[in-house]
Design an enzyme around this catalytic site. Sequence first.
Site, PDB file in Angstrom:
ATOM      1  N   GLY A  13       0.786  -1.233   0.000  1.00 13.09           N
ATOM      2  CA  GLY A  13       0.000   0.000   0.000  1.00 13.09           C
ATOM      3  C   GLY A  13       0.815   1.278   0.000  1.00 13.09           C
ATOM      4  CB  SER A  14       4.205   2.299  -1.090  1.00 16.50           C
ATOM      5  OG  SER A  14       4.194   2.059  -2.484  1.00 16.50           O
ATOM      6  CG  ASN A  15       1.138   3.627  -5.607  1.00 18.30           C
ATOM      7  OD1 ASN A  15       1.444   4.693  -6.134  1.00 18.30           O
ATOM      8  ND2 ASN A  15       1.721   2.468  -5.924  1.00 18.30           N
ATOM      9  CG  LEU A  87      -2.611  -7.735  -6.504  1.00 16.91           C
ATOM     10  CD1 LEU A  87      -1.557  -8.655  -5.921  1.00 16.91           C
ATOM     11  CD2 LEU A  87      -2.052  -6.931  -7.657  1.00 16.91           C
ATOM     12  CG  ASN A 103      -5.406  -0.675 -12.163  1.00 14.74           C
ATOM     13  OD1 ASN A 103      -5.090  -0.834 -10.981  1.00 14.74           O
ATOM     14  ND2 ASN A 103      -4.854  -1.382 -13.135  1.00 14.74           N
ATOM     15  CG  HIS A 105      -0.316  -2.150 -15.433  1.00 15.70           C
ATOM     16  ND1 HIS A 105      -0.747  -3.330 -14.856  1.00 15.70           N
ATOM     17  CD2 HIS A 105       0.656  -2.491 -16.304  1.00 15.70           C
ATOM     18  CE1 HIS A 105      -0.063  -4.334 -15.373  1.00 15.70           C
ATOM     19  NE2 HIS A 105       0.786  -3.859 -16.258  1.00 15.70           N
ATOM     20  CG  ASP A 146      -3.840  -4.588 -16.534  1.00 10.41           C
ATOM     21  OD1 ASP A 146      -4.190  -3.902 -15.565  1.00 10.41           O
ATOM     22  OD2 ASP A 146      -3.130  -5.602 -16.419  1.00 10.41           O
ATOM     23  CD  GLU A 175       3.268   2.451  -9.426  1.00  4.00           C
ATOM     24  OE1 GLU A 175       2.830   1.669 -10.276  1.00  4.00           O
ATOM     25  OE2 GLU A 175       3.463   2.106  -8.235  1.00  4.00           O
TER      26      GLU A 175
HETATM   27  C1  GAR Z   1       2.203  -0.827  -7.764  1.00  2.00           C
HETATM   28  O1  GAR Z   1       3.443  -0.760  -8.408  1.00  2.00           O
HETATM   29  C2  GAR Z   1       1.090  -0.934  -8.796  1.00  2.00           C
HETATM   30  O2  GAR Z   1       1.373  -0.298  -9.996  1.00  2.00           O
HETATM   31  C3  GAR Z   1       1.019  -2.421  -8.993  1.00  2.00           C
HETATM   32  O3  GAR Z   1       1.181  -2.967  -7.708  1.00  2.00           O
HETATM   33  C4  GAR Z   1       2.075  -2.128  -6.979  1.00  2.00           C
HETATM   34  C5  GAR Z   1       1.490  -1.906  -5.596  1.00  2.00           C
HETATM   35  O4  GAR Z   1       2.411  -1.274  -4.783  1.00  2.00           O
HETATM   36  N1  GAR Z   1      -0.223  -2.801  -9.595  1.00  2.00           N
HETATM   37  C6  GAR Z   1      -0.318  -3.807 -10.450  1.00  2.00           C
HETATM   38  O5  GAR Z   1       0.621  -4.488 -10.760  1.00  2.00           O
HETATM   39  C7  GAR Z   1      -1.723  -4.018 -11.030  1.00  2.00           C
HETATM   40  N2  GAR Z   1      -1.680  -4.909 -12.130  1.00  2.00           N
HETATM   41  P1  GAR Z   1       1.978  -0.640  -3.402  1.00  2.00           P
HETATM   42  O6  GAR Z   1       1.172  -1.715  -2.650  1.00  2.00           O
HETATM   43  O7  GAR Z   1       3.246  -0.326  -2.699  1.00  2.00           O
HETATM   44  O8  GAR Z   1       1.139   0.566  -3.683  1.00  2.00           O
END
Ligand code: GAR
Length: 192
Positions: A13-15, A87, A103, A105, A146, A175
């Site tokens: 969940g860093s985003n 996911l 979303n 990606h 996607d 991101e």
């Molecule tokens: C992120 O890099 C996002 O782009 C990716 O999962 C990561 C989650 O990181 N998403 C996918 O691959 C979707 N197909 P986070 O949990 O640190 O935010």
Amino acid sequence: MKKRIAVFASGTGSNTINIINYFSEHPSIEVSCVLSNNKSAPVLKSASDLGIISYYFDKKMIEDENGKVSEILDEIQPDIIVLAGFLWKFPSHLIQKHTNIINIHPALLPKYGGKGMYGANVHRAVLDNKEKESGITIHRVNPIYDDGTIIFQERLQITPEDTIESLQQKIHALEHEHFPKVIEQLLEENTH
Ligand code: GAR
């Protein structure tokens, strides 16, 4: 009343945390809740620690039209639903009901998308194919993985020294820089 964001996430969940922090003092936009399909996802605890209501749900709760997720979203009425490292496929009944879903990606779609293409799997495939560049894509969500309209992309160069970990770090940095701003822009455009 502030515009409301509902975030779906499955892992670290860093985003999500970056989005929560970005909007924490925002005059007109707030993160209203975080929802995760993973009971032990660090994002659930980190988000609650920041004072954001966080929910866990299982397959039935999201797939059922009258399930818990639908109920939560009906109550919150989010102006945007943000998938940030979520996911599972987002169910069609929610896509029909909530039109503003995006979303992020970790690659330059339409390449390296689809089922199973998430996180490190994406970076591994990009490096295995000796790509010279990668990047991030923010796109609308439709019932196909996607596949929705691309809203934003940013590229980066891959160097011969790059590893899955270094690429992942660079992608995360991109991101974190762009995702909250794109969300803000979409919500502010909606005002007019
Ligand atoms: C992120 O890099 C996002 O782009 C990716 O999962 C990561 C989650 O990181 N998403 C996918 O691959 C979707 N197909 P986070 O949990 O640190 O935010």
